[in-house]
Design a protein around this motif. Structure first.
Motif, PDB file in Angstrom:
ATOM      1  N   THR A  15       1.028  -1.184  -0.254  1.00 37.55           N
ATOM      2  CA  THR A  15      -0.059   0.340   0.771  1.00 37.55           C
ATOM      3  C   THR A  15       0.973   1.261   0.610  1.00 37.55           C
ATOM      4  O   THR A  15      -0.108   1.915  -0.559  1.00 37.55           O
ATOM      5  CB  THR A  15      -1.060  -0.192   1.196  1.00 37.55           C
ATOM      6  OG1 THR A  15      -1.575  -0.870   0.663  1.00 37.55           O
ATOM      7  CG2 THR A  15      -2.147   1.351   1.184  1.00 37.55           C
ATOM      8  N   ARG A  16       1.601   1.212   1.128  1.00 41.03           N
ATOM      9  CA  ARG A  16       2.749   2.321   0.678  1.00 41.03           C
ATOM     10  C   ARG A  16       3.334   2.525  -0.023  1.00 41.03           C
ATOM     11  O   ARG A  16       3.739   3.403  -1.098  1.00 41.03           O
ATOM     12  CB  ARG A  16       3.634   2.349   2.388  1.00 41.03           C
ATOM     13  CG  ARG A  16       3.556   2.368   3.465  1.00 41.03           C
ATOM     14  CD  ARG A  16       4.208   2.642   4.595  1.00 41.03           C
ATOM     15  NE  ARG A  16       4.985   1.602   4.370  1.00 41.03           N
ATOM     16  CZ  ARG A  16       4.711   1.072   5.370  1.00 41.03           C
ATOM     17  NH1 ARG A  16       3.220   1.363   5.933  1.00 41.03           N
ATOM     18  NH2 ARG A  16       4.964  -0.679   5.630  1.00 41.03           N
ATOM     19  N   ARG A  17       3.936   1.721  -1.177  1.00 43.99           N
ATOM     20  CA  ARG A  17       5.007   1.617  -2.630  1.00 43.99           C
ATOM     21  C   ARG A  17       3.450   2.246  -3.065  1.00 43.99           C
ATOM     22  O   ARG A  17       4.536   3.487  -3.912  1.00 43.99           O
ATOM     23  CB  ARG A  17       5.088   0.072  -2.629  1.00 43.99           C
ATOM     24  CG  ARG A  17       6.244   0.209  -3.925  1.00 43.99           C
ATOM     25  CD  ARG A  17       6.448  -1.056  -4.371  1.00 43.99           C
ATOM     26  NE  ARG A  17       5.797  -1.968  -4.439  1.00 43.99           N
ATOM     27  CZ  ARG A  17       4.697  -1.925  -5.229  1.00 43.99           C
ATOM     28  NH1 ARG A  17       4.929  -1.680  -6.457  1.00 43.99           N
ATOM     29  NH2 ARG A  17       2.954  -2.982  -5.559  1.00 43.99           N
ATOM     30  N   GLU A  26      -6.471   7.531   0.217  1.00 45.88           N
ATOM     31  CA  GLU A  26      -8.302   7.397   0.674  1.00 45.88           C
ATOM     32  C   GLU A  26      -9.394   8.982   0.621  1.00 45.88           C
ATOM     33  O   GLU A  26      -9.735   8.386   0.025  1.00 45.88           O
ATOM     34  CB  GLU A  26      -8.171   6.939   2.418  1.00 45.88           C
ATOM     35  CG  GLU A  26      -7.991   5.684   3.291  1.00 45.88           C
ATOM     36  CD  GLU A  26      -8.360   4.421   1.980  1.00 45.88           C
ATOM     37  OE1 GLU A  26      -9.523   4.779   1.494  1.00 45.88           O
ATOM     38  OE2 GLU A  26      -6.998   3.568   2.293  1.00 45.88           O
ATOM     39  N   ALA A  27      -8.478   9.510   0.565  1.00 49.72           N
ATOM     40  CA  ALA A  27      -9.160  10.988   0.435  1.00 49.72           C
ATOM     41  C   ALA A  27      -8.985  11.089  -0.979  1.00 49.72           C
ATOM     42  O   ALA A  27     -10.577  11.756  -1.275  1.00 49.72           O
ATOM     43  CB  ALA A  27      -8.341  12.553   1.180  1.00 49.72           C
ATOM     44  N   SER A  70      -9.493  -1.304  -1.497  1.00 48.00           N
ATOM     45  CA  SER A  70      -8.677  -2.704  -2.116  1.00 48.00           C
ATOM     46  C   SER A  70      -8.129  -2.350  -3.372  1.00 48.00           C
ATOM     47  O   SER A  70      -6.907  -3.446  -3.602  1.00 48.00           O
ATOM     48  CB  SER A  70     -10.107  -3.686  -1.640  1.00 48.00           C
ATOM     49  OG  SER A  70     -10.400  -3.666  -0.277  1.00 48.00           O
ATOM     50  N   VAL A  71      -8.943  -2.084  -4.642  1.00 47.13           N
ATOM     51  CA  VAL A  71      -8.591  -1.831  -5.322  1.00 47.13           C
ATOM     52  C   VAL A  71      -7.292  -1.378  -5.922  1.00 47.13           C
ATOM     53  O   VAL A  71      -6.262  -2.079  -6.688  1.00 47.13           O
ATOM     54  CB  VAL A  71      -9.633  -1.909  -6.802  1.00 47.13           C
ATOM     55  CG1 VAL A  71      -9.175  -1.320  -7.799  1.00 47.13           C
ATOM     56  CG2 VAL A  71     -10.429  -3.219  -6.901  1.00 47.13           C
ATOM     57  N   THR A  75      -5.384  -2.700  -0.035  1.00 51.11           N
ATOM     58  CA  THR A  75      -5.795  -2.329   1.523  1.00 51.11           C
ATOM     59  C   THR A  75      -6.298  -3.766   1.811  1.00 51.11           C
ATOM     60  O   THR A  75      -6.181  -3.974   3.357  1.00 51.11           O
ATOM     61  CB  THR A  75      -6.437  -1.056   1.874  1.00 51.11           C
ATOM     62  OG1 THR A  75      -7.662  -1.205   1.000  1.00 51.11           O
ATOM     63  CG2 THR A  75      -5.628  -0.080   1.678  1.00 51.11           C
ATOM     64  N   GLY A  76      -7.135  -4.587   1.483  1.00 45.38           N
ATOM     65  CA  GLY A  76      -7.959  -5.696   1.839  1.00 45.38           C
ATOM     66  C   GLY A  76      -9.400  -4.622   2.709  1.00 45.38           C
ATOM     67  O   GLY A  76      -9.862  -5.895   3.296  1.00 45.38           O
ATOM     68  N   ASN A  77      -9.803  -3.888   1.961  1.00 47.65           N
ATOM     69  CA  ASN A  77     -10.693  -2.938   3.126  1.00 47.65           C
ATOM     70  C   ASN A  77     -12.287  -3.543   2.310  1.00 47.65           C
ATOM     71  O   ASN A  77     -13.610  -3.255   2.841  1.00 47.65           O
ATOM     72  CB  ASN A  77     -10.716  -1.482   2.919  1.00 47.65           C
ATOM     73  CG  ASN A  77      -9.427  -0.771   3.832  1.00 47.65           C
ATOM     74  OD1 ASN A  77      -8.730  -1.414   4.397  1.00 47.65           O
ATOM     75  ND2 ASN A  77      -9.736   0.542   3.632  1.00 47.65           N
TER      76      ASN A  77
END
Length: 160
Positions: A15-17, A26-27, A70-71, A75-77
């Motif tokens: 996610t960070r990469r 997210e915003a 997630s996409v 993130t898997g949210n």
């Protein structure tokens, strides 16, 4: 099998990469989702399909923010089944083309170029996959490059 304890740190690193490479956070996802669905609600082609199924947009927008998190960011949210939800809809290539056109316009307006490209690559794959799944679910087998159009489904023997 990978131990569960090692998945979260790996996911966070991925996610960070992605965030570092694209600027997506997210915003930005929330602005993209909200802007896109504002267009969808006003659209003559796909708006009525959504309006017939969504009375309260707040939960849908929350779900779509989790989906795109997630996409786009891995993130898997999101924990849902998009194919199961889309399969019964009266949609075909024309609807997916319109969905993509609205999404592309919104992404280019809201996101910097690298982020827009990241979102659009994934949106195109999602649309292709859903269209193929809906075609198969309706008995249509598409060849390479073929698109699904309602009414092109095979007819039962003796029908016509």
């Amino acid at each position: 099998m990978i131990p569960v304890t090692s998945v979260a740190p790996q996911r966070a690193d991925i996610t960070r990469r992605i965030q570092d490479e694209t600027g997506i956070d997210e915003a930005m996802i929330a602005r993209l989702v909200d802007g896109f669905y504002a267009r969808v609600r006003e659209d003559a082609v796909i708006g009525p399909i959504f309006a017939a199924r969504i009375a309260d947009w707040t939960p849908h927008l929350e779900k779509m923010r989790a989906f795109w998190s997630s996409v786009a960011l891995m993130t898997g949210n999101y924990h849902g089944q998009p194919m199961r939800l889309h399969a019964p809809l009266p949609i075909d290539a024309r609807h997916f083309d319109r969905w993509l056109a609205l999404f592309e316009t919104t992404a280019h307006e809201i996101c910097p170029p690298k982020a827009a490209a990241h979102f659009l690559e994934r949106a195109r794959r999602i649309a292709e996959s859903l269209e193929l799944g809906i075609a198969i679910g309706n008995g249509a087998l598409l060849g390479k490059g073929e698109r699904y159009r309602r009414g092109d489904e095979p007819q039962p023997a003796g029908a016509r």
